[in-house]
Design a protein around this motif. Sequence first.
Motif, PDB file in Angstrom:
ATOM      1  N   ILE A 229      -1.892   1.467  -4.634  1.00 62.70           N
ATOM      2  CA  ILE A 229      -2.701   0.674  -5.530  1.00 62.70           C
ATOM      3  C   ILE A 229      -4.254   1.156  -5.301  1.00 62.70           C
ATOM      4  O   ILE A 229      -4.744   1.617  -6.496  1.00 62.70           O
ATOM      5  CB  ILE A 229      -2.877  -0.949  -5.553  1.00 62.70           C
ATOM      6  N   PHE A 230      -4.536   1.647  -3.932  1.00 60.36           N
ATOM      7  CA  PHE A 230      -6.040   1.830  -3.798  1.00 60.36           C
ATOM      8  C   PHE A 230      -6.476   3.274  -3.824  1.00 60.36           C
ATOM      9  O   PHE A 230      -7.587   3.882  -4.010  1.00 60.36           O
ATOM     10  CB  PHE A 230      -6.670   0.930  -2.875  1.00 60.36           C
ATOM     11  N   LEU A 231      -5.388   4.044  -2.926  1.00 64.87           N
ATOM     12  CA  LEU A 231      -5.623   5.411  -2.652  1.00 64.87           C
ATOM     13  C   LEU A 231      -4.772   6.428  -3.364  1.00 64.87           C
ATOM     14  O   LEU A 231      -4.808   7.568  -3.457  1.00 64.87           O
ATOM     15  CB  LEU A 231      -5.410   5.435  -0.956  1.00 64.87           C
ATOM     16  N   GLY A 232      -3.685   5.853  -3.991  1.00 65.97           N
ATOM     17  CA  GLY A 232      -2.653   6.977  -4.901  1.00 65.97           C
ATOM     18  C   GLY A 232      -1.602   7.114  -4.236  1.00 65.97           C
ATOM     19  O   GLY A 232      -1.492   6.613  -2.912  1.00 65.97           O
ATOM     20  N   PRO A 233      -0.521   7.567  -4.912  1.00 68.54           N
ATOM     21  CA  PRO A 233       0.710   7.874  -4.421  1.00 68.54           C
ATOM     22  C   PRO A 233       0.884   8.863  -3.051  1.00 68.54           C
ATOM     23  O   PRO A 233       1.694   8.820  -2.266  1.00 68.54           O
ATOM     24  CB  PRO A 233       1.812   8.712  -5.546  1.00 68.54           C
ATOM     25  N   ARG A 234       0.087   9.697  -2.966  1.00 63.82           N
ATOM     26  CA  ARG A 234      -0.050  10.864  -1.910  1.00 63.82           C
ATOM     27  C   ARG A 234      -0.322  10.015  -0.529  1.00 63.82           C
ATOM     28  O   ARG A 234       0.664  10.446   0.328  1.00 63.82           O
ATOM     29  CB  ARG A 234      -0.815  12.072  -2.076  1.00 63.82           C
TER      30      ARG A 234
END
Length: 331
Positions: A229-234
């Motif tokens: 949610i906050f930093l992305g899928p990677r």
Amino acid sequence: PVFNVTLASTHYDDYQLRLIAERVLERLRSVEDVSLGMIIGGRLREIRLDVSPENLQAFGVTLNELAEQIASADVSQPLKNRVYEGSNTGMRIDGVLRSREDVEKIAIRATNGRILHVADLASVVDGPPVERSTYTRFSFGQADNHFADTQGLEMAAVTVAIAKRSGVNAVDVTRLLRERVASMNNGFLPPDVYAVITRDDGDKANRTVTKLVEHLFIAIAAVSLILLIFLGPRAAFIVACTIPLVFAIVMGADLLAGPTLNRITLYALILALGMLVDDAIVVIENTHRHYLDLPADADSAARSEAAVLAAHEIGRPTALATFTVMFAFLS
């Protein structure tokens, strides 16, 4: 002990239950990887003499003489080897008193051409002691299926405790012991004797490890969702792969080094899991912050340099925090 089975009954007393427990212990000891076994509770068997003072006085035998003759008859010891019929044979005196009849037949002295035996001077009783020093009781709670049969009555009880050999998996040992107890319930034990497993460290350890693995996946899922949610899928993908990988390395190192799963190691694994999640989040968050400072057209070399710089910035503080927690528990 890692396994306890309690024998309780409304029909048999604690002395009779102890005799049954001795037979149960013999069958449980034959299970593979079982070390020691003991019986807790119940009155021990004893051969008791109720001496008649009138008979002692009539035959002129003192109480000390009677006791000395019985003690001298109850002897079992090895003798030196003897050459018998061309072969070296080991010999021993086997005079252990095993029954009431053995005690009654002990000769005390010869009087007027008649051999005087213990039975002429005392009544020999084979059974439990008259005086009680301990009581062991067992009762079913209202949630148990047997409560309707006993109505919560306190029953005489005896417990058979089993220990395992060092270094053996308790899960496998207690599973075999449970199967043996189940087989003894089908014909070996009297129908009015309840055999209740009151301790099973193998089953407890198995449930603890299963719960730990469940919490591991819950932690991975929760952390991955937050990072997604906050930093992305990677970032979420990296943490989701890092946690089980490091955990597998730790378990593999334990397997090679020899430590077994117990309360201490399980607590250490839970603590290490929390520290691992915290460290992974800190590294990923700082790396993500450096990536945001890069220009939109930054190449892979620049991103790699930013990742190294981000890890370098928080590497020492994170390692110091980890070692601080370790030393706190070591002290």
